[in-house]
Design a protein around this motif. Structure first.
Motif, PDB file in Angstrom:
ATOM      1  N   ALA A  85      -7.267  10.499  -0.969  1.00 51.24           N
ATOM      2  CA  ALA A  85      -6.697  11.384  -0.436  1.00 51.24           C
ATOM      3  C   ALA A  85      -5.493  11.809  -1.366  1.00 51.24           C
ATOM      4  O   ALA A  85      -5.281  12.826  -1.804  1.00 51.24           O
ATOM      5  N   GLY A  86      -4.756  10.738  -1.816  1.00 52.98           N
ATOM      6  CA  GLY A  86      -3.825  10.973  -2.711  1.00 52.98           C
ATOM      7  C   GLY A  86      -4.163  11.610  -3.949  1.00 52.98           C
ATOM      8  O   GLY A  86      -3.651  12.520  -4.580  1.00 52.98           O
ATOM      9  N   LYS A  87      -5.287  11.252  -4.594  1.00 56.02           N
ATOM     10  CA  LYS A  87      -6.001  11.809  -5.820  1.00 56.02           C
ATOM     11  C   LYS A  87      -6.360  13.256  -5.715  1.00 56.02           C
ATOM     12  O   LYS A  87      -6.054  13.942  -6.547  1.00 56.02           O
ATOM     13  N   TRP A  88      -6.933  13.451  -4.660  1.00 58.94           N
ATOM     14  CA  TRP A  88      -7.596  14.715  -4.517  1.00 58.94           C
ATOM     15  C   TRP A  88      -6.431  15.859  -4.243  1.00 58.94           C
ATOM     16  O   TRP A  88      -6.643  17.045  -4.376  1.00 58.94           O
ATOM     17  N   LEU A  89      -5.161  15.095  -3.767  1.00 53.67           N
ATOM     18  CA  LEU A  89      -3.933  16.131  -3.847  1.00 53.67           C
ATOM     19  C   LEU A  89      -3.035  15.930  -5.025  1.00 53.67           C
ATOM     20  O   LEU A  89      -1.880  16.425  -5.082  1.00 53.67           O
ATOM     21  N   SER A  90      -3.832  15.306  -6.183  1.00 57.22           N
ATOM     22  CA  SER A  90      -3.174  15.321  -7.522  1.00 57.22           C
ATOM     23  C   SER A  90      -2.113  14.354  -7.475  1.00 57.22           C
ATOM     24  O   SER A  90      -1.204  14.186  -8.587  1.00 57.22           O
ATOM     25  N   ALA A  91      -1.598  13.437  -6.500  1.00 56.30           N
ATOM     26  CA  ALA A  91      -0.729  12.510  -6.690  1.00 56.30           C
ATOM     27  C   ALA A  91      -1.043  11.171  -7.469  1.00 56.30           C
ATOM     28  O   ALA A  91      -2.410  11.133  -7.815  1.00 56.30           O
ATOM     29  N   ASP A  92      -0.195  10.567  -8.238  1.00 60.39           N
ATOM     30  CA  ASP A  92      -0.606   9.300  -9.052  1.00 60.39           C
ATOM     31  C   ASP A  92      -0.463   8.188  -7.728  1.00 60.39           C
ATOM     32  O   ASP A  92       0.433   8.091  -7.124  1.00 60.39           O
ATOM     33  N   VAL A  93      -1.488   7.519  -7.820  1.00 65.02           N
ATOM     34  CA  VAL A  93      -1.648   6.400  -6.710  1.00 65.02           C
ATOM     35  C   VAL A  93      -1.786   5.135  -7.459  1.00 65.02           C
ATOM     36  O   VAL A  93      -2.682   4.922  -8.215  1.00 65.02           O
ATOM     37  N   ILE A  94      -1.057   4.246  -6.901  1.00 62.85           N
ATOM     38  CA  ILE A  94      -0.941   2.882  -7.199  1.00 62.85           C
ATOM     39  C   ILE A  94      -1.189   2.231  -6.373  1.00 62.85           C
ATOM     40  O   ILE A  94      -0.793   1.992  -5.225  1.00 62.85           O
ATOM     41  N   ASN A  95      -2.185   0.980  -6.423  1.00 68.31           N
ATOM     42  CA  ASN A  95      -2.705   0.050  -5.404  1.00 68.31           C
ATOM     43  C   ASN A  95      -2.087  -1.256  -5.802  1.00 68.31           C
ATOM     44  O   ASN A  95      -1.924  -1.966  -6.897  1.00 68.31           O
ATOM     45  N   VAL A  96      -1.318  -1.791  -4.711  1.00 68.62           N
ATOM     46  CA  VAL A  96      -0.680  -3.131  -4.809  1.00 68.62           C
ATOM     47  C   VAL A  96      -1.180  -4.114  -3.632  1.00 68.62           C
ATOM     48  O   VAL A  96      -1.150  -3.326  -2.507  1.00 68.62           O
ATOM     49  N   SER A  97      -1.948  -5.076  -3.859  1.00 69.65           N
ATOM     50  CA  SER A  97      -2.396  -5.909  -2.678  1.00 69.65           C
ATOM     51  C   SER A  97      -1.511  -7.406  -2.698  1.00 69.65           C
ATOM     52  O   SER A  97      -0.865  -7.618  -3.739  1.00 69.65           O
ATOM     53  N   GLY A  98      -1.411  -8.008  -1.433  1.00 72.21           N
ATOM     54  CA  GLY A  98      -0.917  -9.100  -1.337  1.00 72.21           C
ATOM     55  C   GLY A  98      -1.234 -10.177  -2.503  1.00 72.21           C
ATOM     56  O   GLY A  98      -0.471 -10.653  -3.274  1.00 72.21           O
ATOM     57  N   LYS A  99      -2.715 -10.317  -2.716  1.00 71.99           N
ATOM     58  CA  LYS A  99      -3.017 -11.457  -3.587  1.00 71.99           C
ATOM     59  C   LYS A  99      -3.090 -10.550  -4.957  1.00 71.99           C
ATOM     60  O   LYS A  99      -3.197  -9.395  -5.248  1.00 71.99           O
ATOM     61  N   GLY A 100      -2.282 -11.570  -5.789  1.00 74.24           N
ATOM     62  CA  GLY A 100      -2.202 -10.920  -7.339  1.00 74.24           C
ATOM     63  C   GLY A 100      -0.789 -10.100  -7.441  1.00 74.24           C
ATOM     64  O   GLY A 100      -0.339  -9.875  -8.539  1.00 74.24           O
ATOM     65  N   SER A 101      -0.011 -10.131  -6.388  1.00 70.08           N
ATOM     66  CA  SER A 101       1.397  -9.489  -6.514  1.00 70.08           C
ATOM     67  C   SER A 101       2.263 -10.767  -6.149  1.00 70.08           C
ATOM     68  O   SER A 101       2.065 -11.831  -6.025  1.00 70.08           O
ATOM     69  N   SER A 102       3.566 -10.095  -6.484  1.00 70.68           N
ATOM     70  CA  SER A 102       4.952 -11.408  -6.347  1.00 70.68           C
ATOM     71  C   SER A 102       4.856 -11.678  -5.005  1.00 70.68           C
ATOM     72  O   SER A 102       5.617 -12.834  -4.637  1.00 70.68           O
ATOM     73  N   VAL A 103       4.107 -11.117  -3.882  1.00 70.03           N
ATOM     74  CA  VAL A 103       4.282 -11.646  -2.562  1.00 70.03           C
ATOM     75  C   VAL A 103       3.594 -13.028  -2.558  1.00 70.03           C
ATOM     76  O   VAL A 103       3.986 -13.931  -1.991  1.00 70.03           O
ATOM     77  N   SER A 104       2.606 -13.292  -3.387  1.00 68.55           N
ATOM     78  CA  SER A 104       1.900 -14.568  -3.260  1.00 68.55           C
ATOM     79  C   SER A 104       2.870 -15.847  -3.974  1.00 68.55           C
ATOM     80  O   SER A 104       2.639 -16.806  -3.771  1.00 68.55           O
ATOM     81  N   LYS A 105       4.028 -15.245  -4.713  1.00 73.30           N
ATOM     82  CA  LYS A 105       5.032 -16.332  -4.992  1.00 73.30           C
ATOM     83  C   LYS A 105       6.227 -16.348  -4.187  1.00 73.30           C
ATOM     84  O   LYS A 105       7.320 -17.009  -4.535  1.00 73.30           O
ATOM     85  N   GLY A 106       5.977 -15.808  -3.108  1.00 72.74           N
ATOM     86  CA  GLY A 106       6.947 -16.065  -2.004  1.00 72.74           C
ATOM     87  C   GLY A 106       8.121 -14.614  -1.770  1.00 72.74           C
ATOM     88  O   GLY A 106       8.998 -14.894  -0.954  1.00 72.74           O
ATOM     89  N   GLU A 107       7.723 -13.759  -2.751  1.00 73.33           N
ATOM     90  CA  GLU A 107       8.844 -12.620  -2.627  1.00 73.33           C
ATOM     91  C   GLU A 107       8.713 -12.026  -1.064  1.00 73.33           C
ATOM     92  O   GLU A 107       7.829 -11.715  -0.633  1.00 73.33           O
ATOM     93  N   SER A 108       9.780 -11.533  -0.576  1.00 77.72           N
ATOM     94  CA  SER A 108       9.759 -11.013   0.839  1.00 77.72           C
ATOM     95  C   SER A 108       9.293  -9.670   1.023  1.00 77.72           C
ATOM     96  O   SER A 108       9.248  -9.103  -0.071  1.00 77.72           O
ATOM     97  N   LEU A 109       8.966  -8.995   2.058  1.00 76.42           N
ATOM     98  CA  LEU A 109       8.384  -7.733   2.195  1.00 76.42           C
ATOM     99  C   LEU A 109       9.650  -6.983   1.793  1.00 76.42           C
ATOM    100  O   LEU A 109       9.242  -5.937   0.996  1.00 76.42           O
ATOM    101  N   ARG A 110      10.966  -7.125   2.346  1.00 75.56           N
ATOM    102  CA  ARG A 110      12.142  -6.438   1.913  1.00 75.56           C
ATOM    103  C   ARG A 110      12.173  -6.262   0.507  1.00 75.56           C
ATOM    104  O   ARG A 110      12.331  -5.118  -0.114  1.00 75.56           O
ATOM    105  N   ASP A 111      12.210  -7.408  -0.360  1.00 74.11           N
ATOM    106  CA  ASP A 111      12.394  -7.209  -1.895  1.00 74.11           C
ATOM    107  C   ASP A 111      11.323  -6.546  -2.402  1.00 74.11           C
ATOM    108  O   ASP A 111      11.450  -5.917  -3.550  1.00 74.11           O
ATOM    109  N   THR A 112       9.869  -6.928  -1.990  1.00 77.61           N
ATOM    110  CA  THR A 112       8.762  -6.017  -2.711  1.00 77.61           C
ATOM    111  C   THR A 112       8.926  -4.665  -2.255  1.00 77.61           C
ATOM    112  O   THR A 112       8.893  -3.821  -3.173  1.00 77.61           O
ATOM    113  N   GLY A 113       9.375  -4.119  -1.191  1.00 73.57           N
ATOM    114  CA  GLY A 113       9.793  -2.729  -0.872  1.00 73.57           C
ATOM    115  C   GLY A 113      10.760  -2.041  -1.516  1.00 73.57           C
ATOM    116  O   GLY A 113      10.647  -1.147  -2.129  1.00 73.57           O
TER     117      GLY A 113
END
Ligand code: CP
Length: 321
Positions: free
Chosen positions: A61-89
């Motif tokens: 949907a984002g790409k068809w509207l010409s937005a740049d879309v970045i995917n971040v998942s829990g696994k592989g992000s700093s969340v798995s190092k203990g970063e909070s939702l607030r700090d990630t956001g």
């Protein structure tokens, strides 16, 4: 509309979103699936839970509207190092993104994020709480099935929809129980007593009816039957009743399919064939399951456009949280 956190919205707002999704749906027939509406905007899909449909369709949907879309998942992000939702956001917001789509196993996480980051947030499913774009796409697919080419401007007045299964753990059931009655539908929640929340048993509080017998509901010839996924992961690895008892009482088996009449068969996916419904039911002409998936792209285009397009009238003022 500032955020999309819940499917609880006035009828006119829901119909306007569904009509906008109808406009977006035209892109399915085009060779070049690209609109310039969100050129220069950046959307982050922040997914802390597994997903096939929701994450892919928000990305499309984002790409068809010409937005740049970045995917971040829990696994592989700093969340798995203990970063909070607030700090990630806050970290993502500090990079200058324009909107965040979030799926979380924690009920209420998208609303918290919306308060913290000062950017439009879309709830892509939070715990057992809500999944508003799923309810919107369900309504879109069903409205098309029922009203065909004359769907614009209409709700689902008088349409009788039974939602069957693990109501207690289902964010899809909750969002649909909020949205579908607002569109005029008559909703019955059907499930084993152990999977029907106390609040649902008192249907008057939700504007819906609760039933424990799928066979009684089938005898009433509903217009649509929505089978929910049995959420094994939210039940500590076991289901109550057992799988065998569930199939006996609440599965759309071939035998029940034969008694169902002309009802549309819906399922949000991912489905457990043989548990929630038979393969014959899933693959029948009555099944809207793949139409729901297609609708997901159109509805999510409409939501992203409403929140992020500078030329959309509601993108700069308050509105639905
Ligand atoms: N219906 C739904 O939310 O599916 P996914 O988990 O694949 O996104």
């Amino acid at each position: 509309m500032k955020h999309l956190l819940t499917a609880a919205m006035p009828r006119d707002e829901a119909v306007a979103l569904l009509d906008l999704a109808e406009d977006m749906h035209q892109i399915q027939d085009r060779e070049v699936k690209k609109l310039p509406a969100l050129r220069g905007r950046t959307v982050v899909n922040l997914f802390f839970e597994d997903s096939t449909r929701t994450r892919s369709s928000f990305e499309i949907a984002g790409k068809w509207l010409s937005a740049d879309v970045i995917n971040v998942s829990g696994k592989g992000s700093s969340v798995s190092k203990g970063e909070s939702l607030r700090d990630t956001g806050l970290t993502i917001a500090a990079m200058g993104v324009d909107g965040v789509v979030v799926r979380s196993g924690s009920s209420g996480a998208p609303a918290q994020l919306a308060d913290w980051i000062g950017r439009p947030v879309v709830n892509a499913g939070d715990g057992t709480h809500e999944h508003p774009t799923q309810a919107l796409l369900d309504a879109f697919a069903l409205r098309r099935r029922i009203h065909g080419g004359a769907a614009r401007g209409r709700g689902l007045d008088g349409v009788r929809i039974a939602i069957v299964g693990d109501i207690a753990h289902s964010r899809v059931a909750r969002s649909n129980a909020l949205l579908l009655p607002a569109l005029g539908a008559e909703v019955t929640l059907v499930g084993p007593p152990s999977l029907l929340p106390v609040a649902a048993a008192d249907g008057t509080r939700l504007g819906v009816r609760a039933e424990t017998s799928l066979d009684r509901v089938i005898a009433e010839r509903p217009d649509a039957l929505m089978l929910l996924r049995v959420q094994l992961e939210r039940q500590a690895g076991r289901i109550a009743p057992s799988a065998g008892e569930y199939i006996t009482g609440w599965s759309l088996t071939d035998e029940r399919l034969a008694r169902l009449g002309d009802a549309h068969i819906m399922h949000p996916g991912p489905m457990n064939r043989g548990l929630e419904l038979s393969s014959r039911a899933a693959d029948s002409d009555a099944s809207t399951i793949l139409e729901q998936v297609t609708a997901g792209v159109s509805v999510r285009m409409a939501v992203l456009y409403s929140l992020l397009a500078s030329d959309h009238p509601s993108s700069v003022d308050g509105g639905t949280r």
